[in-house]
Scaffold this motif. Structure first.
Motif, PDB file in Angstrom:
ATOM      1  N   ARG A   1      -7.661  -3.010  -2.365  1.00  0.00           N
ATOM      2  CA  ARG A   1      -8.929  -2.643  -1.714  1.00  0.00           C
ATOM      3  C   ARG A   1      -8.687  -1.702  -0.539  1.00  0.00           C
ATOM      4  O   ARG A   1      -9.424  -0.732  -0.346  1.00  0.00           O
ATOM      5  CB  ARG A   1      -9.669  -3.904  -1.258  1.00  0.00           C
ATOM      6  N   ARG A   2      -7.652  -1.995   0.245  1.00  0.00           N
ATOM      7  CA  ARG A   2      -7.353  -1.113   1.372  1.00  0.00           C
ATOM      8  C   ARG A   2      -6.962   0.279   0.881  1.00  0.00           C
ATOM      9  O   ARG A   2      -7.374   1.299   1.459  1.00  0.00           O
ATOM     10  CB  ARG A   2      -6.236  -1.711   2.232  1.00  0.00           C
TER      11      ARG A   2
ATOM     12  N   GLU B   1     -12.196  -2.563  -9.162  1.00  0.00           N
ATOM     13  CA  GLU B   1     -11.078  -3.471  -8.961  1.00  0.00           C
ATOM     14  C   GLU B   1     -10.984  -4.416 -10.144  1.00  0.00           C
ATOM     15  O   GLU B   1     -11.990  -4.996 -10.576  1.00  0.00           O
ATOM     16  CB  GLU B   1     -11.276  -4.271  -7.674  1.00  0.00           C
TER      17      GLU B   1
ATOM     18  N   ALA C   1      -7.834   1.674  -2.034  1.00  0.00           N
ATOM     19  CA  ALA C   1      -9.016   2.322  -2.609  1.00  0.00           C
ATOM     20  C   ALA C   1      -9.915   2.883  -1.517  1.00  0.00           C
ATOM     21  O   ALA C   1     -10.445   3.996  -1.636  1.00  0.00           O
ATOM     22  CB  ALA C   1      -9.780   1.322  -3.478  1.00  0.00           C
ATOM     23  N   GLU C   2     -10.091   2.130  -0.449  1.00  0.00           N
ATOM     24  CA  GLU C   2     -10.946   2.606   0.634  1.00  0.00           C
ATOM     25  C   GLU C   2     -10.361   3.840   1.309  1.00  0.00           C
ATOM     26  O   GLU C   2     -11.097   4.686   1.822  1.00  0.00           O
ATOM     27  CB  GLU C   2     -11.175   1.490   1.662  1.00  0.00           C
ATOM     28  N   SER C   3      -9.028   3.957   1.314  1.00  0.00           N
ATOM     29  CA  SER C   3      -8.427   5.163   1.888  1.00  0.00           C
ATOM     30  C   SER C   3      -8.811   6.393   1.069  1.00  0.00           C
ATOM     31  O   SER C   3      -8.949   7.491   1.620  1.00  0.00           O
ATOM     32  CB  SER C   3      -6.899   5.013   1.958  1.00  0.00           C
ATOM     33  N   TRP C   4      -8.987   6.226  -0.224  1.00  0.00           N
ATOM     34  CA  TRP C   4      -9.482   7.328  -1.060  1.00  0.00           C
ATOM     35  C   TRP C   4     -10.954   7.612  -0.756  1.00  0.00           C
ATOM     36  O   TRP C   4     -11.362   8.757  -0.644  1.00  0.00           O
ATOM     37  CB  TRP C   4      -9.317   6.969  -2.548  1.00  0.00           C
ATOM     38  N   ARG C   5     -11.742   6.545  -0.632  1.00  0.00           N
ATOM     39  CA  ARG C   5     -13.176   6.721  -0.367  1.00  0.00           C
ATOM     40  C   ARG C   5     -13.383   7.435   0.962  1.00  0.00           C
ATOM     41  O   ARG C   5     -14.347   8.223   1.094  1.00  0.00           O
ATOM     42  CB  ARG C   5     -13.843   5.343  -0.358  1.00  0.00           C
ATOM     43  N   ASN C   6     -12.515   7.195   1.930  1.00  0.00           N
ATOM     44  CA  ASN C   6     -12.661   7.848   3.233  1.00  0.00           C
ATOM     45  C   ASN C   6     -12.477   9.357   3.142  1.00  0.00           C
ATOM     46  O   ASN C   6     -12.982  10.107   3.973  1.00  0.00           O
ATOM     47  CB  ASN C   6     -11.651   7.273   4.235  1.00  0.00           C
TER      48      ASN C   6
ATOM     49  N   GLU D   1       0.830  -1.215   0.000  1.00  0.00           N
ATOM     50  CA  GLU D   1       0.000   0.000   0.000  1.00  0.00           C
ATOM     51  C   GLU D   1       0.862   1.262   0.000  1.00  0.00           C
ATOM     52  O   GLU D   1       0.548   2.229  -0.689  1.00  0.00           O
ATOM     53  CB  GLU D   1      -0.938   0.021   1.216  1.00  0.00           C
TER      54      GLU D   1
ATOM     55  N   LEU E   1     -14.996   3.541  -7.351  1.00  0.00           N
ATOM     56  CA  LEU E   1     -13.923   2.562  -7.160  1.00  0.00           C
ATOM     57  C   LEU E   1     -14.204   1.305  -7.972  1.00  0.00           C
ATOM     58  O   LEU E   1     -15.334   0.807  -7.998  1.00  0.00           O
ATOM     59  CB  LEU E   1     -13.809   2.185  -5.678  1.00  0.00           C
TER      60      LEU E   1
ATOM     61  N   ASP F   1     -15.727  11.058  -0.958  1.00  0.00           N
ATOM     62  CA  ASP F   1     -16.870  10.145  -1.053  1.00  0.00           C
ATOM     63  C   ASP F   1     -17.491  10.122  -2.439  1.00  0.00           C
ATOM     64  O   ASP F   1     -18.343   9.282  -2.732  1.00  0.00           O
ATOM     65  CB  ASP F   1     -17.925  10.482   0.002  1.00  0.00           C
TER      66      ASP F   1
END
Length: 366
Positions: A65-66, A82, A68-73, A31, A80, A76
């Motif tokens: 995935r981890r 994959e 990508a979720e850091s971007w979503r956090n 990451e 995303l 919003d």
């Protein structure tokens, strides 16, 4: 102004064939490797993170995935996606931009040097059905592997990779920091047993390695790559100067390229003709080097000049990035086309889900 899909920028990390740059206690996780590469790419393009509308990840699934979720956090609004291959990722990006030309798509991924070969399958054994492999001897494969190493080392020493690499700063402990701005390129003996002259560097900035015979199959590598794509109109609105135009992207076969028959390769010619860019207009080919026989089949079947195919080396020298290898090839190819004045480049991809072709037009040729 048009809504053609353009490649604004492409970049990668240094590549290594050791597990995470040989530092078992290093903080440089997959990451982190991905984050450093993407941040460096966006800084080069002067694109703010909140301009990115879509993130497509390739490579290590859990790490992607981890990340990508850091971007979503933080954002919003971001979409995303994959994928498991370069072809799928670029095609998804292209379709998203065609649906909404204001999209700015980041395609990014990283791998940590996992094994390339299935258990029980001998590494480096070609399996293309219907191929006449009698003329592709083990000596020819060994010579090609050596040529891949030689080309990569020559380009590294001349600084040809400097533009495409995002350097890494690795903290070894509280007092020591290692600055990595080059690939790990192993020394191999010349054909016939001659060794590299004493004192020659083993890599462009890395530690020395003992000479070993060139492998006819690629080692797994660690590294990260990223592309930014959007429409030509959106790039103009943002004041960006794209490096390339994505002419076409297609999954041509549902099997890895090493299993494609010679007769099936004719579909590559047909696809290029359909895009109105026939084979004789292509200035550079990037073909997978997971095994040495694959590029040799392309050289033979398409009657290519050897200097047009993987001119800066390939996975036999750098190591193979699995499903991310196609993005690495696009990154290297754009720089090579710019440096040589070429216009069109083809990247052949090979992944477990199938094999594809990406056709790119360089926009920064002199």
């Amino acid at each position: 102004m048009t809504n053609e899909v353009v490649i604004v920028e492409a970049a990668r990390s240094p590549l290594t064939q050791r597990q995470m740059y040989g530092r078992t206690s290093c903080e440089l996780t997959v990451e982190k490797l991905l984050d450093v590469t993407v941040n460096g790419l966006l800084q080069r393009t002067k694109i703010d993170e909140d301009v990115v509308t879509t993130l497509v990840t390739v490579g290590d699934g859990a790490a992607s995935r981890r990340y990508a979720e850091s971007w979503r956090n933080v954002f919003d609004h971001i979409d995303l996606h994959e994928t498991i291959s370069s072809t799928s990722a670029v095609r998804l990006a292209s379709e998203a931009i065609n649906d909404d030309p204001r999209r700015v798509v980041l395609v990014a991924g990283a791998v940590g040097g996992h094994s390339l070969h299935e258990p029980g399958r001998p590494a480096g054994q070609p399996t293309p059905p219907g191929a006449d492999l009698w003329s592709i001897t083990r000596k020819k494969q060994g010579d090609f592997a050596f040529a891949s190493h030689r080309r990569a080392r020559e380009c590294a020493l001349s600084g040809d990779f400097r533009r495409e690499i995002i350097p890494l700063e690795v903290h070894l402990d509280h007092e020591m920091t290692e600055f990595i701005a080059s690939d790990e390129l192993r020394q191999v003996p010349e054909p016939g047993g001659a060794l590299t002259p004493a004192g020659a560097p083993a890599s462009n900035g890395g530690a020395g390695h003992d000479c070993h015979p060139p492998h006819q199959s690629a080692r797994a590598a660690s590294g990260a790559c990223a592309l930014v794509l959007t429409s030509a109109a959106r790039a103009d609105d943002l004041g960006l100067h794209p490096r390339g135009r994505l002419v076409g992207v297609e999954m041509l076969f549902d099997i890895p390229l090493t299993n494609v028959s010679v007769s099936q390769l004719e579909s590559v010619r047909s696809y290029l003709r359909a895009l109105e860019v026939p084979l004789n207009r292509i200035d550079q080919f990037e073909v997978p080097e997971e095994v040495a026989v694959t590029p040799l089949i392309w050289l033979e079947q398409f009657r290519l000049n050897p200097y047009m195919l993987n001119p800066r080396g390939g996975a036999l020298a750098f190591g193979h990035l699995g499903g991310l290898e196609g993005i690495r090839c696009v990154t290297t190819m754009l720089s090579a086309l710019e440096d040589t004045g070429g216009t069109y480049g083809v990247v052949a991809t090979s992944d477990p889900e199938g094999s594809g072709v990406l056709l790119v037009e360089c926009l920064n040729s002199p």
